[in-house]
Design a protein around this motif. Structure first.
Motif, PDB file in Angstrom:
ATOM      1  N   LEU A 128       0.815  -1.320  -0.010  1.00  0.00           N
ATOM      2  CA  LEU A 128      -0.142  -0.012   0.060  1.00  0.00           C
ATOM      3  C   LEU A 128       0.801   1.135   0.032  1.00  0.00           C
ATOM      4  O   LEU A 128       0.545   2.153  -0.877  1.00  0.00           O
ATOM      5  N   ARG A 129       1.827   1.294   0.781  1.00  0.00           N
ATOM      6  CA  ARG A 129       2.782   2.368   0.757  1.00  0.00           C
ATOM      7  C   ARG A 129       3.433   2.642  -0.692  1.00  0.00           C
ATOM      8  O   ARG A 129       3.478   3.677  -1.126  1.00  0.00           O
ATOM      9  N   HIS A 130       3.825   1.735  -1.344  1.00  0.00           N
ATOM     10  CA  HIS A 130       4.059   1.626  -2.546  1.00  0.00           C
ATOM     11  C   HIS A 130       3.118   2.545  -3.555  1.00  0.00           C
ATOM     12  O   HIS A 130       3.680   3.294  -4.573  1.00  0.00           O
ATOM     13  N   LYS A 131       2.053   1.815  -3.590  1.00  0.00           N
ATOM     14  CA  LYS A 131       0.715   2.307  -4.376  1.00  0.00           C
ATOM     15  C   LYS A 131       0.435   3.746  -3.944  1.00  0.00           C
ATOM     16  O   LYS A 131       0.370   4.821  -4.782  1.00  0.00           O
ATOM     17  N   LEU A 132       0.317   4.408  -2.797  1.00  0.00           N
ATOM     18  CA  LEU A 132       0.133   5.487  -2.611  1.00  0.00           C
ATOM     19  C   LEU A 132       1.096   6.521  -2.975  1.00  0.00           C
ATOM     20  O   LEU A 132       0.896   7.645  -3.397  1.00  0.00           O
ATOM     21  N   ASN A 190       3.266  -1.452  16.670  1.00  0.00           N
ATOM     22  CA  ASN A 190       4.076  -2.172  17.443  1.00  0.00           C
ATOM     23  C   ASN A 190       4.755  -3.464  16.380  1.00  0.00           C
ATOM     24  O   ASN A 190       4.880  -4.538  16.737  1.00  0.00           O
ATOM     25  N   LEU A 191       5.348  -2.655  15.376  1.00  0.00           N
ATOM     26  CA  LEU A 191       6.114  -3.617  14.575  1.00  0.00           C
ATOM     27  C   LEU A 191       7.595  -3.694  14.856  1.00  0.00           C
ATOM     28  O   LEU A 191       8.203  -2.646  15.338  1.00  0.00           O
ATOM     29  N   SER A 192       8.172  -4.669  14.604  1.00  0.00           N
ATOM     30  CA  SER A 192       9.553  -5.206  14.752  1.00  0.00           C
ATOM     31  C   SER A 192      10.481  -4.030  13.838  1.00  0.00           C
ATOM     32  O   SER A 192       9.888  -3.785  12.927  1.00  0.00           O
ATOM     33  N   ASN A 193      11.798  -4.019  13.890  1.00  0.00           N
ATOM     34  CA  ASN A 193      12.549  -3.321  13.179  1.00  0.00           C
ATOM     35  C   ASN A 193      12.494  -4.054  11.806  1.00  0.00           C
ATOM     36  O   ASN A 193      12.803  -3.274  10.822  1.00  0.00           O
ATOM     37  N   GLU A 194      12.641  -5.334  11.685  1.00  0.00           N
ATOM     38  CA  GLU A 194      12.554  -6.069  10.587  1.00  0.00           C
ATOM     39  C   GLU A 194      11.351  -5.821   9.688  1.00  0.00           C
ATOM     40  O   GLU A 194      11.622  -5.665   8.537  1.00  0.00           O
ATOM     41  N   ASP A 195      10.361  -5.708  10.387  1.00  0.00           N
ATOM     42  CA  ASP A 195       8.866  -5.551   9.679  1.00  0.00           C
ATOM     43  C   ASP A 195       8.969  -3.959   8.999  1.00  0.00           C
ATOM     44  O   ASP A 195       8.573  -3.554   8.119  1.00  0.00           O
ATOM     45  N   GLY A 246      11.322  -0.142   2.996  1.00  0.00           N
ATOM     46  CA  GLY A 246      12.504  -0.461   2.033  1.00  0.00           C
ATOM     47  C   GLY A 246      13.646   0.016   2.516  1.00  0.00           C
ATOM     48  O   GLY A 246      14.574   0.663   1.727  1.00  0.00           O
ATOM     49  N   LEU A 247      14.117  -0.132   3.870  1.00  0.00           N
ATOM     50  CA  LEU A 247      15.361   0.122   4.299  1.00  0.00           C
ATOM     51  C   LEU A 247      15.945  -1.178   4.840  1.00  0.00           C
ATOM     52  O   LEU A 247      15.290  -2.297   4.893  1.00  0.00           O
ATOM     53  N   GLY A 248      17.370  -0.937   5.185  1.00  0.00           N
ATOM     54  CA  GLY A 248      18.102  -2.031   5.894  1.00  0.00           C
ATOM     55  C   GLY A 248      17.733  -2.001   7.158  1.00  0.00           C
ATOM     56  O   GLY A 248      17.205  -0.898   7.828  1.00  0.00           O
ATOM     57  N   ARG A 249      17.919  -2.930   7.931  1.00  0.00           N
ATOM     58  CA  ARG A 249      17.531  -3.446   9.418  1.00  0.00           C
ATOM     59  C   ARG A 249      18.259  -2.261  10.109  1.00  0.00           C
ATOM     60  O   ARG A 249      17.778  -1.605  10.997  1.00  0.00           O
ATOM     61  N   GLN A 250      19.767  -2.038   9.918  1.00  0.00           N
ATOM     62  CA  GLN A 250      20.485  -1.166  10.458  1.00  0.00           C
ATOM     63  C   GLN A 250      19.946   0.180  10.344  1.00  0.00           C
ATOM     64  O   GLN A 250      20.209   1.139  11.345  1.00  0.00           O
TER      65      GLN A 250
END
Length: 210
Positions: free
Chosen positions: A86-90, A156-161, A167-171
């Motif tokens: 959805l982020r990409h579409k918006l 309440n999403l994790s850094n991985e999510d 579209g970023l790296g975890r770090q």
């Protein structure tokens, strides 16, 4: 087969629905659309304040998914997958239509999603002042900073999510979150512990509801 909201927060059930949808069951896609609608709508408010545009984008997202179901990969993170799509579409549609808006303040989104913030989490005058001051600070953050605060503390999403959605790296997610909280601390150092307590309260409220 029907699912309530609490059940669908179970990743295994989401995976089951996703596989059924990919196998061609329109009912499964309808269940995914129903239970994730509010989450997607609130998240879309970060990118547009036009309710018709948001609703149309969410509907188009599910139509696209249905048409492309044979080519979609398996995923263990259905909610994050939908938010990223959805982020990409918006962003794509907003740029195309030249209607990209400034994000709605994070507190406004949280109020829509969870009812009155004041009624649920602010019980006295002091906390009311803290919430007002925090809102003012968050309103002054960049779009990406507001987004990461929203995803981390309100969803309440994790850094991985978050990395997957943005579209970023975890770090990079860890660095951005650290810099954002550090910036809040520098703006309002004396009450930073109160800010963390308030954010923590929101986080635990979210956990308790799941």
């Amino acid at each position: 087969m029907s699912f309530d909201l609490q059940t669908v927060n179970n990743p295994d059930v989401n995976i089951q629905l996703w596989r059924r949808f990919k196998a061609g069951e329109s009912e499964a896609l309808g269940q995914l659309a129903k239970v994730h609608y509010r989450t997607l709508y609130n998240y879309a408010l970060k990118f547009s304040s036009d309710p018709d545009f948001i609703r149309d984008s969410i509907q188009d997202l599910y139509l696209d998914l249905w048409e492309r179901r044979d080519f979609l990969s398996e995923t263990a993170f259905v909610k994050s997958y939908l938010m990223k799509a959805l982020r990409h579409k918006l962003i794509k549609e907003s740029i195309r239509l030249r209607r990209f808006h400034e994000p709605i303040p994070v507190y406004a989104d949280f109020e829509i999603a969870n009812g009155s913030v004041e009624a649920d989490m602010i019980e006295d005058e002091q906390n009311c002042y803290i919430a007002s001051r925090l809102k003012h600070i968050i309103d002054g953050l960049t779009k990406r900073q507001q987004e990461i605060i929203y995803l981390r503390f309100y969803q309440n999403l994790s850094n991985e999510d978050i990395a997957m959605i943005m579209g970023l790296g975890r770090q990079s997610v860890s660095n951005l979150l650290y810099r954002t909280l550090k910036e809040i601390k520098e703006i309002w150092t004396p009450a930073f512990n109160c800010i963390l307590l308030l954010l923590s309260s929101m986080l635990w409220t979210s956990l308790a509801a799941n």
